[in-house]
Design a protein around this motif. Structure first.
Motif, PDB file in Angstrom:
ATOM      1  N   ALA A   1       1.239   1.209  -6.048  1.00  0.00           N
ATOM      2  CA  ALA A   1       0.017   1.295  -6.852  1.00  0.00           C
ATOM      3  C   ALA A   1      -1.156   1.766  -5.998  1.00  0.00           C
ATOM      4  CB  ALA A   1      -0.290  -0.059  -7.491  1.00  0.00           C
ATOM      5  N   VAL A   2      -1.298   1.186  -4.819  1.00  0.00           N
ATOM      6  CA  VAL A   2      -2.382   1.579  -3.914  1.00  0.00           C
ATOM      7  C   VAL A   2      -2.207   3.035  -3.478  1.00  0.00           C
ATOM      8  CG1 VAL A   2      -3.365   1.172  -1.617  1.00  0.00           C
ATOM      9  CG2 VAL A   2      -2.814  -0.766  -3.109  1.00  0.00           C
ATOM     10  N   LEU A   3      -0.997   3.412  -3.133  1.00  0.00           N
ATOM     11  CA  LEU A   3      -0.751   4.785  -2.676  1.00  0.00           C
ATOM     12  C   LEU A   3      -0.971   5.810  -3.792  1.00  0.00           C
ATOM     13  CD1 LEU A   3       2.348   4.092  -0.412  1.00  0.00           C
ATOM     14  CD2 LEU A   3      -0.021   4.510   0.304  1.00  0.00           C
ATOM     15  N   ILE A   4      -0.539   5.478  -4.999  1.00  0.00           N
ATOM     16  CA  ILE A   4      -0.752   6.377  -6.140  1.00  0.00           C
ATOM     17  C   ILE A   4      -2.244   6.598  -6.364  1.00  0.00           C
ATOM     18  CG2 ILE A   4      -0.578   6.543  -8.663  1.00  0.00           C
ATOM     19  CD1 ILE A   4       2.183   5.091  -8.348  1.00  0.00           C
ATOM     20  N   LEU A   5      -3.011   5.511  -6.391  1.00  0.00           N
ATOM     21  CA  LEU A   5      -4.457   5.623  -6.587  1.00  0.00           C
ATOM     22  C   LEU A   5      -5.114   6.431  -5.481  1.00  0.00           C
ATOM     23  CD1 LEU A   5      -5.135   1.998  -7.810  1.00  0.00           C
ATOM     24  CD2 LEU A   5      -5.550   4.092  -9.137  1.00  0.00           C
ATOM     25  N   THR A   6      -4.651   6.250  -4.262  1.00  0.00           N
ATOM     26  CA  THR A   6      -5.220   6.975  -3.125  1.00  0.00           C
ATOM     27  C   THR A   6      -4.906   8.465  -3.220  1.00  0.00           C
ATOM     28  OG1 THR A   6      -5.051   5.004  -1.750  1.00  0.00           O
ATOM     29  CG2 THR A   6      -5.297   7.110  -0.603  1.00  0.00           C
ATOM     30  N   VAL A   7      -3.667   8.799  -3.502  1.00  0.00           N
ATOM     31  CA  VAL A   7      -3.266  10.204  -3.617  1.00  0.00           C
ATOM     32  C   VAL A   7      -3.998  10.884  -4.776  1.00  0.00           C
ATOM     33  CG1 VAL A   7      -1.311  11.716  -4.203  1.00  0.00           C
ATOM     34  CG2 VAL A   7      -1.029   9.927  -2.491  1.00  0.00           C
ATOM     35  N   MET A   8      -4.164  10.168  -5.867  1.00  0.00           N
ATOM     36  CA  MET A   8      -4.858  10.719  -7.038  1.00  0.00           C
ATOM     37  C   MET A   8      -6.380  10.735  -6.845  1.00  0.00           C
ATOM     38  SD  MET A   8      -2.736   8.856 -10.119  1.00  0.00           S
ATOM     39  CE  MET A   8      -3.986   9.287 -11.315  1.00  0.00           C
ATOM     40  N   GLN A   9      -6.832  10.165  -5.753  1.00  0.00           N
ATOM     41  CA  GLN A   9      -8.268   9.997  -5.488  1.00  0.00           C
ATOM     42  C   GLN A   9      -8.934   9.304  -6.677  1.00  0.00           C
ATOM     43  OE1 GLN A   9      -9.773  13.874  -4.351  1.00  0.00           O
ATOM     44  NE2 GLN A   9      -8.799  13.741  -2.347  1.00  0.00           N
ATOM     45  N   ALA A  10      -8.270   8.243  -7.140  1.00  0.00           N
ATOM     46  CA  ALA A  10      -8.731   7.507  -8.318  1.00  0.00           C
ATOM     47  C   ALA A  10      -9.188   6.099  -7.955  1.00  0.00           C
ATOM     48  CB  ALA A  10      -7.608   7.460  -9.361  1.00  0.00           C
ATOM     49  N   THR A  11      -9.495   5.877  -6.700  1.00  0.00           N
ATOM     50  CA  THR A  11      -9.983   4.556  -6.313  1.00  0.00           C
ATOM     51  C   THR A  11     -11.414   4.386  -6.823  1.00  0.00           C
ATOM     52  OG1 THR A  11     -10.709   5.387  -4.170  1.00  0.00           O
ATOM     53  CG2 THR A  11      -8.498   4.404  -4.274  1.00  0.00           C
ATOM     54  N   SER A  12     -11.764   3.141  -7.076  1.00  0.00           N
ATOM     55  CA  SER A  12     -13.097   2.827  -7.598  1.00  0.00           C
ATOM     56  C   SER A  12     -13.453   1.409  -7.162  1.00  0.00           C
ATOM     57  CB  SER A  12     -13.084   2.904  -9.130  1.00  0.00           C
ATOM     58  OG  SER A  12     -12.233   1.892  -9.663  1.00  0.00           O
ATOM     59  N   ASN A  13     -14.629   0.982  -7.539  1.00  0.00           N
ATOM     60  CA  ASN A  13     -15.011  -0.406  -7.256  1.00  0.00           C
ATOM     61  C   ASN A  13     -14.046  -1.371  -7.937  1.00  0.00           C
ATOM     62  OD1 ASN A  13     -17.183   0.314  -5.659  1.00  0.00           O
ATOM     63  ND2 ASN A  13     -18.648   0.247  -7.345  1.00  0.00           N
ATOM     64  N   GLN A  14     -13.594  -1.014  -9.127  1.00  0.00           N
ATOM     65  CA  GLN A  14     -12.660  -1.875  -9.856  1.00  0.00           C
ATOM     66  C   GLN A  14     -11.308  -1.964  -9.141  1.00  0.00           C
ATOM     67  OE1 GLN A  14     -11.565  -0.604 -13.813  1.00  0.00           O
ATOM     68  NE2 GLN A  14     -10.972  -2.673 -14.414  1.00  0.00           N
ATOM     69  N   THR A  15     -10.800  -0.846  -8.640  1.00  0.00           N
ATOM     70  CA  THR A  15      -9.508  -0.888  -7.945  1.00  0.00           C
ATOM     71  C   THR A  15      -9.633  -1.612  -6.609  1.00  0.00           C
ATOM     72  OG1 THR A  15      -9.808   1.329  -6.978  1.00  0.00           O
ATOM     73  CG2 THR A  15      -8.638   1.185  -9.096  1.00  0.00           C
ATOM     74  N   LEU A  16     -10.786  -1.451  -5.950  1.00  0.00           N
ATOM     75  CA  LEU A  16     -11.016  -2.193  -4.707  1.00  0.00           C
ATOM     76  C   LEU A  16     -11.053  -3.691  -4.988  1.00  0.00           C
ATOM     77  CD1 LEU A  16     -11.606  -2.407  -1.692  1.00  0.00           C
ATOM     78  CD2 LEU A  16     -14.037  -2.047  -2.232  1.00  0.00           C
ATOM     79  N   LEU A  17     -11.734  -4.084  -6.042  1.00  0.00           N
ATOM     80  CA  LEU A  17     -11.802  -5.499  -6.411  1.00  0.00           C
ATOM     81  C   LEU A  17     -10.413  -6.045  -6.759  1.00  0.00           C
ATOM     82  CD1 LEU A  17     -13.633  -7.941  -6.884  1.00  0.00           C
ATOM     83  CD2 LEU A  17     -13.937  -7.138  -9.244  1.00  0.00           C
ATOM     84  N   ALA A  18      -9.616  -5.251  -7.460  1.00  0.00           N
ATOM     85  CA  ALA A  18      -8.249  -5.678  -7.800  1.00  0.00           C
ATOM     86  C   ALA A  18      -7.403  -5.842  -6.533  1.00  0.00           C
ATOM     87  CB  ALA A  18      -7.598  -4.685  -8.756  1.00  0.00           C
ATOM     88  N   ALA A  19      -7.529  -4.897  -5.598  1.00  0.00           N
ATOM     89  CA  ALA A  19      -6.776  -4.994  -4.343  1.00  0.00           C
ATOM     90  C   ALA A  19      -7.229  -6.201  -3.529  1.00  0.00           C
ATOM     91  CB  ALA A  19      -6.929  -3.707  -3.535  1.00  0.00           C
ATOM     92  N   GLN A  20      -8.528  -6.454  -3.515  1.00  0.00           N
ATOM     93  CA  GLN A  20      -9.048  -7.634  -2.811  1.00  0.00           C
ATOM     94  C   GLN A  20      -8.557  -8.920  -3.471  1.00  0.00           C
ATOM     95  OE1 GLN A  20     -13.205  -6.636  -3.054  1.00  0.00           O
ATOM     96  NE2 GLN A  20     -13.266  -5.859  -0.960  1.00  0.00           N
ATOM     97  N   ALA A  21      -8.550  -8.952  -4.797  1.00  0.00           N
ATOM     98  CA  ALA A  21      -8.048 -10.132  -5.516  1.00  0.00           C
ATOM     99  C   ALA A  21      -6.578 -10.367  -5.192  1.00  0.00           C
ATOM    100  CB  ALA A  21      -8.252  -9.957  -7.026  1.00  0.00           C
ATOM    101  N   PHE A  22      -5.812  -9.277  -5.135  1.00  0.00           N
ATOM    102  CA  PHE A  22      -4.398  -9.385  -4.762  1.00  0.00           C
ATOM    103  C   PHE A  22      -4.255 -10.009  -3.379  1.00  0.00           C
ATOM    104  CE2 PHE A  22      -0.856  -7.721  -2.317  1.00  0.00           C
ATOM    105  CZ  PHE A  22       0.223  -8.057  -3.111  1.00  0.00           C
ATOM    106  N   LEU A  23      -4.992  -9.478  -2.421  1.00  0.00           N
ATOM    107  CA  LEU A  23      -4.876  -9.960  -1.042  1.00  0.00           C
ATOM    108  C   LEU A  23      -5.297 -11.428  -0.933  1.00  0.00           C
ATOM    109  CD1 LEU A  23      -4.181  -9.318   1.899  1.00  0.00           C
ATOM    110  CD2 LEU A  23      -6.549  -8.587   2.203  1.00  0.00           C
ATOM    111  N   ILE A  24      -6.402 -11.786  -1.551  1.00  0.00           N
ATOM    112  CA  ILE A  24      -6.856 -13.186  -1.513  1.00  0.00           C
ATOM    113  C   ILE A  24      -5.827 -14.093  -2.171  1.00  0.00           C
ATOM    114  CG2 ILE A  24      -8.603 -14.783  -2.413  1.00  0.00           C
ATOM    115  CD1 ILE A  24     -10.624 -12.403  -2.011  1.00  0.00           C
ATOM    116  N   ALA A  25      -5.289 -13.646  -3.301  1.00  0.00           N
ATOM    117  CA  ALA A  25      -4.268 -14.445  -3.995  1.00  0.00           C
ATOM    118  C   ALA A  25      -3.049 -14.655  -3.110  1.00  0.00           C
ATOM    119  CB  ALA A  25      -3.874 -13.769  -5.305  1.00  0.00           C
ATOM    120  N   ARG A  26      -2.630 -13.626  -2.387  1.00  0.00           N
ATOM    121  CA  ARG A  26      -1.455 -13.751  -1.524  1.00  0.00           C
ATOM    122  C   ARG A  26      -1.743 -14.618  -0.309  1.00  0.00           C
ATOM    123  NH1 ARG A  26       2.994 -13.200  -4.183  1.00  0.00           N
ATOM    124  NH2 ARG A  26       3.902 -13.327  -2.124  1.00  0.00           N
TER     125      ARG A  26
END
Length: 123
Positions: free
Chosen positions: A63-88
Motif C-alpha cells: 500500500a505504501v509503495l503503491i501510493l509512493t509510485v503513484m505520487q498519491a501520498t497526502s496528509n491523510q495517507t501519512l496520518l494512516a501510516a502513522q496510525a498503523f505504526l503506532i498501533a503496531r
C-alpha cells in the motif's frame, strides 16, 4: 513509516529469537529443526506476534509503495501510516504481556489504517 516498521519487526525478531534460545537452546536453533518444538509464555507470544507482524507488513508495504509510485501520498495517507505504526508499536507489547483488549484494538486500528491506504490508492 515503512522503514520504521521494518526496524520494529527486526526488534521483535531479536526478542523472539532470544526467548527461543533461552527455552530451546542454541543447539536446537542451529539445527535443521526437523523436530518441531514450541516455546511457551512470553516467548511463545512473541513468536506469534512476530508472525502477525510479518503478515501486517505484507499488507502494509505494498500500500505504501503503491501510493509512493503513484505520487498519491497526502496528509491523510501519512496520518494512516502513522496510525498503523503506532498501533503496531502498541500491539507488540500488548500481545507479549497478554493485554488482550488493547492488543485487539491495536490490531483493528492497524488493519483499518492499512485499508485506508489501499482505498486512497484506488481513488
Amino acid at each position: 513509516m515503512l522503514a520504521l516498521y521494518g526496524l520494529l519487526v527486526i526488534v521483535t525478531l531479536i526478542a523472539q529469537a532470544t526467548g527461543m534460545m533461552t527455552q530451546l537452546g542454541m543447539g536446537y536453533l542451529l539445527s535443521s529443526r526437523d523436530e518441531h518444538r514450541t516455546v511457551k509464555g512470553i516467548s511463545g507470544r512473541l513468536d506469534r506476534a512476530l508472525n502477525n507482524s510479518i503478515t501486517a507488513m505484507v499488507l502494509f508495504a505494498p500500500a505504501v509503495l503503491i501510493l509512493t509510485v503513484m505520487q498519491a501520498t497526502s496528509n491523510q495517507t501519512l496520518l494512516a501510516a502513522q496510525a498503523f505504526l503506532i498501533a503496531r508499536v502498541i500491539y507488540l507489547p500488548a500481545y507479549a504481556f497478554r493485554i488482550t483488549g488493547l492488543r485487539s484494538l491495536a490490531w483493528m486500528v492497524g488493519i483499518a489504517a492499512t485499508a485506508l491506504l489501499y482505498f486512497n490508492a484506488l481513488v
